[in-house]
Design an enzyme around this catalytic site. Structure first.
Site, mmCIF file in Angstrom:
data_model
loop_
_atom_site.group_PDB
_atom_site.id
_atom_site.type_symbol
_atom_site.label_atom_id
_atom_site.label_comp_id
_atom_site.label_asym_id
_atom_site.label_seq_id
_atom_site.Cartn_x
_atom_site.Cartn_y
_atom_site.Cartn_z
ATOM 1 C CG HIS A 111 24.782 86.180 6.289
ATOM 2 N ND1 HIS A 111 24.041 86.707 5.283
ATOM 3 C CD2 HIS A 111 24.088 85.112 6.764
ATOM 4 C CE1 HIS A 111 22.931 85.995 5.124
ATOM 5 N NE2 HIS A 111 22.932 85.027 6.025
ATOM 6 C CE LYS A 279 30.002 67.376 38.083
ATOM 7 N NZ LYS A 279 29.799 65.946 38.347
ATOM 8 C CG ASP A 315 27.326 64.148 40.349
ATOM 9 O OD1 ASP A 315 26.517 63.917 39.433
ATOM 10 O OD2 ASP A 315 28.252 64.977 40.261
#
Ligand code: ATR
Length: 473
Positions: A111, A279, A315
């Protein structure tokens, strides 16, 4: 396989959690180090699924209080009780445990709570050479590409292996690693019962991500954004994939560095959704964009067509469909509140449908700039009363959770018009509540969200989704 760690503080509550885990886990990990008044025999017997006994020391984010000798003694006790698996750390005195394992299978584990180290391959080889049944390699993802390093190890391992990355950026490895052959993935029994950072609830891994049902040859889709933790698209798209029996999976990618993401992941994905703040920037990484996306200068959907990335914007269609279902747009006076990216998309859509647009914004200069570009009228939010309006559209963030009592305009003058609010949290904003009281037809942002997701699904799969099913999700 889904493994649920039992992280209860005492034997009684651990027994209750094991009872619950029996219904949803494929394998149960007893975190012995969490449990005071330990009755190991009772706990192992209560489990109806195979059990891993783990007794983690504090240095590995565990809770065991005693010394090393005492810690290993409890593991040996689990072996005496015929437990199915025991987990033992590579840097502990594991030889004795491996030699005396009896019927138990050994998981040799590594780990790292800080990072995915550069010498991960070397560590993996060391784990391989220990004489254990399963190799477990768990690191922390500090960037998304760390997940790929662990997945590569999982893919090429000849021995059974458990591999994953912890932390918020490691979420995708918890879903993808088992699909690429990791022996199991850890999942929490409930929110708040995680044994390590980033664990996903078992219910979601099983029923939404379907990690036990996805077959080799699966296609990966997803959403990229920052922040992404509140994004709900994974529920919609994975449910649609399940309904349509598509061997696809949809993940959430927390993308801060778009360049790093595109370099490492774009070839891996069959398609993806794009949300704020990427975007506009995403356009620089695409091979082509469709006409609507070009006009809006924003892309929210990408499809990988034989290695070429094509951008779309759903959209706009989402919003126009939601409004068009309630009213005719042609020749109507449409007032848009806001002048950002979403306002631009909706204005382009309304103009294409023959609506007459006025853009009102807090910062009038921004409204003016957008209006001049699109050839429509503009003004300040304060002008609303004097602007002739048949359809009102809010694409400012005013009224969004947590400021649910705010409205972008004075609602006194709302009467007998159609009001659409792009906000979907809350479902019915204060603006919509006031509009409804004044005889307006109201449309919530959820409809836009559903319609844009449906369009994305269509672009990716070529299939028409069942809108009623989407609403029910
Ligand atoms: P999006 O892409 O969702 O449109 P954006 O480009 O950041 O996001 O645009 C946010 C819009 O909400 C803008 O029109 C903004 O007005 P300003 O241009 O004056 O900033 C509007 N907005 C945000 N907070 C507002 C507030 N408290 N009052 C009025 N308008 C607000």
């Amino acid at each position: 396989m889904i493994c649920i760690p039992i992280t209860s503080p005492d034997t009684e509550s651990a027994l209750a959690d094991i009872k619950k885990a029996n219904n949803i886990a494929d394998i149960i990990e007893l975190r012995i180090d969490y449990i005071s008044n330990l009755d190991l025999k009772k706990l192992i017997e209560a489990a109806e699924k195979p059990v891993i006994a783990t007794n983690r020391r504090k240095a590995d984010n565990g809770k065991f209080e005693g010394n090393e000798e005492e810690r290993l003694a409890v593991i040996k006790q689990a072996i005496e009780l015929n437990v199915d698996y025991v987990d033992i750390e590579i840097d502990s005195d594991h030889n004795d445990i491996i030699k005396n394992k009896k019927n138990s299978k050994i998981i040799i584990s590594y780990h790292n709570f800080k990072e995915t180290p550069t010498n991960i391959e070397e560590i993996f080889n060391k784990l391989k050479s220990a004489n254990a049944y399963i190799i477990k390699i768990v690191t922390t993802a500090n960037k998304l590409s760390d997940n790929l390093k662990i997945i590569e190890l999982v893919k090429k391992s000849k021995k059974p292996v458990i591999g994953l990355c912890m932390g918020p950026l490691g979420e995708i490895s918890r879903i993808l690693a088992p699909l690429y052959g990791s022996f199991l993935t850890f999942a929490s029994l409930d929110k708040g019962k995680e044994s390590s950072p980033g664990q996903i609830p078992a219910e979601i891994l099983r029923n939404i991500y379907r990690i036990n049902d996805i077959k080799p040859g699966f296609k990966i889709y997803g959403v990229i954004g920052d922040p992404i933790s509140k994004s709900k698209g994974y529920i919609i798209h994975n449910s649609l994939f399940k309904k349509e029996k598509l061997n696809n999976i949809y993940l959430r990618f927390q993308v801060e560095d778009l360049k790093e993401f595109m370099e490492n992941f774009s070839n891996l994905l069959a398609g993806f959704s794009v949300t704020m703040p990427h975007k506009q920037q995403i356009i620089n990484y695409l091979d082509d964009i469709d006409l609507t996306a070009k006009k809006i200068k924003a892309v929210n959907t990408v499809v990988n067509k034989d290695g070429k990335l094509i951008g779309y914007n759903t959209d706009l269609i989402g919003a126009i469909k939601a409004i068009g279902a309630k009213t005719e747009i042609k020749n109507k006076n449409v007032t848009i509140l806001g002048a950002g990216g979403a306002a631009r998309a909706i204005a382009v859509g309304i103009l294409a449908k023959g609506g007459k647009v006025t853009i009102l914004n807090r910062t009038v200069e921004k409204a003016e700039k957008l209006a001049k570009e699109l050839n429509c009228s503009f003004g300040s939010l304060k002008n609303f009363e004097s602007v002739k309006t048949n359809i009102l559209i809010n694409v400012t963030s005013v009224g969004m959770y947590p400021n649910i009592n705010a409205t972008p305009i004075d609602t006194k003058s709302l009467k007998n018009i159609v009001v659409f609010d792009a906000i979907y949290n809350p479902e019915k904003t204060k603006l919509l509540q006031e509009a409804e009281k004044n005889n307006c037809i109201i449309i919530g942002g959820k409809e836009m969200f559903i319609n844009q997701a449906a369009e994305q699904f269509k672009i990716w799969s070529g299939k028409e989704p069942d809108i009623e099913f989407l609403r029910s999700i």
